[in-house]
Motif scaffolding. Sequence first.
Motif, PDB file in Angstrom:
ATOM      1  N   LEU A  97      10.374  -4.414  -5.113  1.00 19.26           N
ATOM      2  CA  LEU A  97       9.398  -4.913  -4.148  1.00 19.26           C
ATOM      3  C   LEU A  97       8.039  -5.002  -4.820  1.00 19.26           C
ATOM      4  CD1 LEU A  97      10.312  -2.983  -0.865  1.00 19.26           C
ATOM      5  CD2 LEU A  97      10.789  -5.372  -1.426  1.00 19.26           C
ATOM      6  N   LYS A  98       7.289  -6.032  -4.472  1.00 24.27           N
ATOM      7  CA  LYS A  98       5.973  -6.252  -5.070  1.00 24.27           C
ATOM      8  C   LYS A  98       4.881  -5.700  -4.155  1.00 24.27           C
ATOM      9  CE  LYS A  98       7.936  -8.867  -8.278  1.00 24.27           C
ATOM     10  NZ  LYS A  98       9.270  -9.094  -7.691  1.00 24.27           N
ATOM     11  N   PHE A  99       3.960  -4.942  -4.755  1.00 28.10           N
ATOM     12  CA  PHE A  99       2.811  -4.385  -4.055  1.00 28.10           C
ATOM     13  C   PHE A  99       1.544  -4.840  -4.779  1.00 28.10           C
ATOM     14  CE2 PHE A  99       6.345  -1.717  -3.053  1.00 28.10           C
ATOM     15  CZ  PHE A  99       6.131  -1.247  -1.767  1.00 28.10           C
ATOM     16  N   ILE A 100       0.528  -5.214  -4.021  1.00 24.96           N
ATOM     17  CA  ILE A 100      -0.733  -5.673  -4.610  1.00 24.96           C
ATOM     18  C   ILE A 100      -1.880  -4.817  -4.097  1.00 24.96           C
ATOM     19  CG2 ILE A 100      -2.399  -7.569  -4.741  1.00 24.96           C
ATOM     20  CD1 ILE A 100      -0.089  -9.525  -4.448  1.00 24.96           C
ATOM     21  N   ASP A 101      -2.736  -4.392  -5.014  1.00 20.82           N
ATOM     22  CA  ASP A 101      -4.022  -3.811  -4.646  1.00 20.82           C
ATOM     23  C   ASP A 101      -5.044  -4.916  -4.859  1.00 20.82           C
ATOM     24  OD1 ASP A 101      -6.300  -2.387  -4.162  1.00 20.82           O
ATOM     25  OD2 ASP A 101      -5.890  -0.779  -5.589  1.00 20.82           O
ATOM     26  N   MET A 102      -5.463  -5.563  -3.774  1.00 21.30           N
ATOM     27  CA  MET A 102      -6.305  -6.761  -3.827  1.00 21.30           C
ATOM     28  C   MET A 102      -7.776  -6.343  -3.840  1.00 21.30           C
ATOM     29  SD  MET A 102      -6.037 -10.110  -1.328  1.00 21.30           S
ATOM     30  CE  MET A 102      -7.099  -9.555   0.015  1.00 21.30           C
ATOM     31  N   GLY A 103      -8.378  -6.439  -5.033  1.00 24.34           N
ATOM     32  CA  GLY A 103      -9.729  -5.920  -5.227  1.00 24.34           C
ATOM     33  C   GLY A 103      -9.649  -4.466  -5.649  1.00 24.34           C
ATOM     34  N   CYS A 104      -8.877  -4.202  -6.686  1.00 25.92           N
ATOM     35  CA  CYS A 104      -8.515  -2.819  -7.056  1.00 25.92           C
ATOM     36  C   CYS A 104      -9.653  -2.026  -7.661  1.00 25.92           C
ATOM     37  CB  CYS A 104      -7.327  -2.827  -8.007  1.00 25.92           C
ATOM     38  SG  CYS A 104      -7.658  -3.610  -9.616  1.00 25.92           S
ATOM     39  N   GLY A 105     -10.722  -2.704  -8.133  1.00 23.63           N
ATOM     40  CA  GLY A 105     -11.838  -1.974  -8.721  1.00 23.63           C
ATOM     41  C   GLY A 105     -11.410  -1.129  -9.907  1.00 23.63           C
ATOM     42  N   THR A 106     -11.803   0.133  -9.916  1.00 24.02           N
ATOM     43  CA  THR A 106     -11.479   1.039 -11.018  1.00 24.02           C
ATOM     44  C   THR A 106     -10.094   1.665 -10.884  1.00 24.02           C
ATOM     45  OG1 THR A 106     -12.491   2.924  -9.882  1.00 24.02           O
ATOM     46  CG2 THR A 106     -13.917   1.626 -11.334  1.00 24.02           C
ATOM     47  N   GLY A 107      -9.302   1.191  -9.920  1.00 22.93           N
ATOM     48  CA  GLY A 107      -7.951   1.714  -9.746  1.00 22.93           C
ATOM     49  C   GLY A 107      -7.868   2.938  -8.864  1.00 22.93           C
ATOM     50  N   ARG A 108      -8.946   3.228  -8.134  1.00 21.93           N
ATOM     51  CA  ARG A 108      -8.992   4.426  -7.286  1.00 21.93           C
ATOM     52  C   ARG A 108      -7.797   4.504  -6.340  1.00 21.93           C
ATOM     53  NH1 ARG A 108     -11.370   4.779  -2.196  1.00 21.93           N
ATOM     54  NH2 ARG A 108     -12.185   2.664  -2.487  1.00 21.93           N
ATOM     55  N   ASN A 109      -7.554   3.440  -5.583  1.00 23.87           N
ATOM     56  CA  ASN A 109      -6.434   3.461  -4.650  1.00 23.87           C
ATOM     57  C   ASN A 109      -5.156   2.874  -5.241  1.00 23.87           C
ATOM     58  OD1 ASN A 109      -7.535   4.821  -2.432  1.00 23.87           O
ATOM     59  ND2 ASN A 109      -8.576   2.986  -1.706  1.00 23.87           N
ATOM     60  N   THR A 110      -5.265   2.175  -6.373  1.00 26.91           N
ATOM     61  CA  THR A 110      -4.053   1.760  -7.087  1.00 26.91           C
ATOM     62  C   THR A 110      -3.277   2.994  -7.511  1.00 26.91           C
ATOM     63  OG1 THR A 110      -5.438  -0.012  -8.022  1.00 26.91           O
ATOM     64  CG2 THR A 110      -3.181   0.179  -8.838  1.00 26.91           C
TER      65      THR A 110
END
Length: 314
Positions: A97-110
């Motif tokens: 399954l594909k998940f996207i962090d749209m506007g991930c910035g520094t990866g904090r919530n990624t």
Amino acid sequence: MHQTTRPHHSPEHPSRLIPNNMTKTIREQLAEKPHNGDPQSVQYIGTVEAYDKWAEVYDIDGNFLQRLDTIEVRALLPQLLDRVSMRFQTQSQSSPLKFIDMGCGTGRNTIQLLEALSLQQSRAISAPAEVVGLDASTGMLDLARSAIQTAVAEKELQHTQISLGIIDLLQGASSKTQLPPSLQEGAACVISTLVLEHIPVKEFFEAAAAMMMPGAYLLVTNMHADMGAISQAGFTDPQTGVKIRPTSYCHSVIEVRTAAEKAGFQVESPIGEDGEKWVLERGIDEQLGEALGPRAKKWVGIRVWFGICFSKKT
């Protein structure tokens, strides 16, 4: 988690039904207010340029809204991922399954997404997943790449593929042309946290819809309009002492919901502890102000954050 203040009225209160003028940025709206002004020198620059400059201190400059968002997203992700797994469990048997962090910035919530997926997979309720972090700022992506590599190694998050890429959400639906080949069929889930402030709502939701499968989930968090009526995102350049502010918009929850529905989304049944509400709104009380740091204390009594879960209509 510390108890936060609750809304004093529902989002459907008449004061929330009046849309903002979407042609105006927060800078323009604040300029119209008498005796409003920053006590220090302020420089307004483009959003991408601002975040490239901000990247160096983004995670260490004491931004309390980021800290609050991290707490809230951490609580919401397990429930969100369980819903994704249940809805797409048949498909997940054939491909990740594909998940996207749209506007991930520094990866904090990624990173939080990777951790939640790893926990879910350890409970044997989900197939392998692929996570893609997308952002317009190369400075932010450079930091995200390093932070994610460290987290994957230290926390042994080995069950999920991870990649990063550039996206310009201002292009709306056309932003799909910037996606990597693996995402052309669409993601099962998109999270976008503290990003919407910088994008007109129409373009934001058109871009999200273009990268999602029918039935896919979208979790959006953002600065609350009550906070946006007073201030906006920004940071102090450590070298010059000048306050840097990117382009920002003050989006009400009703505006967000209306734009999402026009783009083909529907509000999902609530997630989180506010079982009867379609939107989670958070304000700052004394206890939370202490926990989030000195910059939070002046916001006691004001709603500063909201989160909504949508799905793309089938």
